[in-house]
Design a protein around this motif. Structure first.
Motif, PDB file in Angstrom:
ATOM      1  N   GLU A 267      11.078  62.266 -18.318  1.00 52.79           N
ATOM      2  CA  GLU A 267      10.701  61.329 -19.313  1.00 52.79           C
ATOM      3  C   GLU A 267       9.108  62.252 -18.852  1.00 52.79           C
ATOM      4  OE1 GLU A 267      13.092  57.117 -19.502  1.00 52.79           O
ATOM      5  OE2 GLU A 267      10.980  57.672 -18.274  1.00 52.79           O
ATOM      6  N   PRO A 268       8.059  61.626 -19.280  1.00 53.25           N
ATOM      7  CA  PRO A 268       6.756  62.488 -19.565  1.00 53.25           C
ATOM      8  C   PRO A 268       5.870  61.150 -18.471  1.00 53.25           C
ATOM      9  CG  PRO A 268       6.529  61.396 -21.100  1.00 53.25           C
ATOM     10  CD  PRO A 268       8.113  61.444 -20.687  1.00 53.25           C
ATOM     11  N   ASP A 269       5.009  62.262 -17.525  1.00 54.29           N
ATOM     12  CA  ASP A 269       4.468  60.769 -16.585  1.00 54.29           C
ATOM     13  C   ASP A 269       3.023  60.431 -16.909  1.00 54.29           C
ATOM     14  OD1 ASP A 269       2.526  63.021 -15.958  1.00 54.29           O
ATOM     15  OD2 ASP A 269       3.224  63.988 -14.472  1.00 54.29           O
ATOM     16  N   GLY A 270       3.314  60.930 -18.151  1.00 54.64           N
ATOM     17  CA  GLY A 270       1.538  59.858 -19.218  1.00 54.64           C
ATOM     18  C   GLY A 270       1.489  58.816 -18.656  1.00 54.64           C
ATOM     19  N   ALA A 271       0.460  57.958 -19.969  1.00 58.87           N
ATOM     20  CA  ALA A 271      -0.040  57.053 -20.039  1.00 58.87           C
ATOM     21  C   ALA A 271       1.291  56.363 -21.143  1.00 58.87           C
ATOM     22  CB  ALA A 271      -0.987  56.729 -20.600  1.00 58.87           C
TER      23      ALA A 271
ATOM     24  N   GLY B  98       3.067  53.002 -25.766  1.00 58.27           N
ATOM     25  CA  GLY B  98       3.202  51.520 -26.851  1.00 58.27           C
ATOM     26  C   GLY B  98       5.041  51.615 -27.660  1.00 58.27           C
ATOM     27  N   PRO B  99       5.737  50.730 -27.952  1.00 61.13           N
ATOM     28  CA  PRO B  99       6.864  51.269 -28.420  1.00 61.13           C
ATOM     29  C   PRO B  99       5.871  51.631 -30.058  1.00 61.13           C
ATOM     30  CG  PRO B  99       7.464  49.477 -26.860  1.00 61.13           C
ATOM     31  CD  PRO B  99       5.813  49.720 -26.857  1.00 61.13           C
ATOM     32  N   GLU B 100       4.974  51.032 -30.636  1.00 59.86           N
ATOM     33  CA  GLU B 100       4.954  50.737 -31.670  1.00 59.86           C
ATOM     34  C   GLU B 100       4.131  52.393 -31.568  1.00 59.86           C
ATOM     35  OE1 GLU B 100       5.380  48.479 -33.897  1.00 59.86           O
ATOM     36  OE2 GLU B 100       6.364  47.524 -32.099  1.00 59.86           O
ATOM     37  N   ALA B 101       4.045  53.486 -31.090  1.00 59.43           N
ATOM     38  CA  ALA B 101       3.404  54.439 -31.298  1.00 59.43           C
ATOM     39  C   ALA B 101       4.195  55.665 -32.198  1.00 59.43           C
ATOM     40  CB  ALA B 101       3.278  55.222 -29.663  1.00 59.43           C
TER      41      ALA B 101
ATOM     42  N   ALA C 124       5.446  58.401 -24.433  1.00 53.39           N
ATOM     43  CA  ALA C 124       4.261  59.091 -23.869  1.00 53.39           C
ATOM     44  C   ALA C 124       3.999  60.250 -24.677  1.00 53.39           C
ATOM     45  CB  ALA C 124       4.170  59.359 -22.306  1.00 53.39           C
ATOM     46  N   ARG C 125       2.133  60.950 -24.236  1.00 51.46           N
ATOM     47  CA  ARG C 125       2.643  62.628 -25.226  1.00 51.46           C
ATOM     48  C   ARG C 125       3.472  63.599 -23.839  1.00 51.46           C
ATOM     49  NH1 ARG C 125      -2.554  64.893 -28.451  1.00 51.46           N
ATOM     50  NH2 ARG C 125      -1.773  66.161 -28.683  1.00 51.46           N
ATOM     51  N   TYR C 126       3.856  64.406 -24.663  1.00 49.25           N
ATOM     52  CA  TYR C 126       4.336  65.559 -23.675  1.00 49.25           C
ATOM     53  C   TYR C 126       3.430  66.761 -23.811  1.00 49.25           C
ATOM     54  CZ  TYR C 126       7.511  69.475 -23.074  1.00 49.25           C
ATOM     55  OH  TYR C 126       7.152  70.516 -22.214  1.00 49.25           O
TER      56      TYR C 126
ATOM     57  N   VAL D  29       1.214  70.637 -32.698  1.00 47.35           N
ATOM     58  CA  VAL D  29       1.671  69.112 -32.719  1.00 47.35           C
ATOM     59  C   VAL D  29       0.986  67.950 -31.964  1.00 47.35           C
ATOM     60  CG1 VAL D  29       3.050  68.369 -33.076  1.00 47.35           C
ATOM     61  CG2 VAL D  29       2.711  70.151 -34.510  1.00 47.35           C
ATOM     62  N   ARG D  30       0.811  66.965 -31.891  1.00 45.65           N
ATOM     63  CA  ARG D  30       1.487  65.949 -31.105  1.00 45.65           C
ATOM     64  C   ARG D  30       2.544  65.267 -30.733  1.00 45.65           C
ATOM     65  NH1 ARG D  30      -0.110  59.907 -31.616  1.00 45.65           N
ATOM     66  NH2 ARG D  30      -0.629  58.677 -29.764  1.00 45.65           N
TER      67      ARG D  30
END
Length: 203
Positions: free
Chosen positions: A103-107, A110-113, A86-88, A70-71
């Motif tokens: 919080e995740p440190d990745g890319a 955006g709020p719309e994600a 951001a993705r886990y 799962v994403r």
């Protein structure tokens, strides 16, 4: 003291009495209960959050969802209290942020994600018999729910709580949105189309 503030204070005080072992055991059961929900079993993308302190634990659930393929999207608090996502990518990729949050440190996506999620796990302090949720009062998730509604998105809204946090009534405001289900260590309660309380045997 306003009604919501008083209820928040009472519920936070009750959480403050929980031991680390209480929290750990509850988190294990919550993960099993939540993973059995059809809304999560069938989801490709889930928006969730990292529990901190004595919140009902989400860590085991996040890892299990990720292992399923799962994403999992996690919130990143912005300066105006809105949420980016951001993705886990695992616990080792979490960093300590403001207000003690992880919080995740990745890319940043955006709020719309969040609109891509078919299920959204919402933090909360209580849910009542109508499915109305009491949050902490920061307004971040009110914006998320407004964004979902504005886009016509209808993900399953799910809250993880302790059993005593399912209450008779939560003070309601016009912008509040009901959730679909609440998961506690004692079982799952659904609102709307599928009412009732489902308790599974303890493992």
């Amino acid at each position: 003291m306003p009604e919501k503030s008083l209820l928040r204070s009472e519920l936070l005080a009750a959480r403050g009495l929980l031991s680390g072992e209480n929290v750990r055991r509850a988190a294990e059961v919550l993960a099993r209960r939540a993973l059995a929900l059809p809304e999560l079993a069938e989801a490709r993308t889930v928006a969730a959050y990292v529990s901190v302190g004595r919140e009902p634990g989400t860590r085991a659930l996040l890892d299990a969802l990720r292992e399923r393929g799962v994403r999992v999207l996690l919130p990143v608090l912005l300066a105006d209290n809105d949420l980016d996502w951001a993705r886990y990518e695992g616990a080792e990729r979490l960093v300590r942020a403001g207000r003690g949050l992880l919080e995740p440190d990745g890319a940043r996506l955006g709020p719309e994600a969040v609109l891509e999620a078919t299920a959204v796990l919402l933090p909360g302090l209580a849910v009542d018999g109508r499915g109305m949720r009491l949050g902490r009062g920061g307004g971040s998730y009110d914006r998320v729910l407004s964004r979902l509604a504005g886009a016509g998105a209808e993900p399953a809204l799910v809250v993880l709580l302790y059993a005593n946090e399912v209450v008779a009534r939560v003070p309601e405001e016009p912008h509040d949105h009901p959730v679909r289900a609440v998961v506690t260590p004692e079982g799952v309660r659904r609102f709307g189309g599928a009412q009732g309380f489902s308790a599974a045997p303890r493992a």
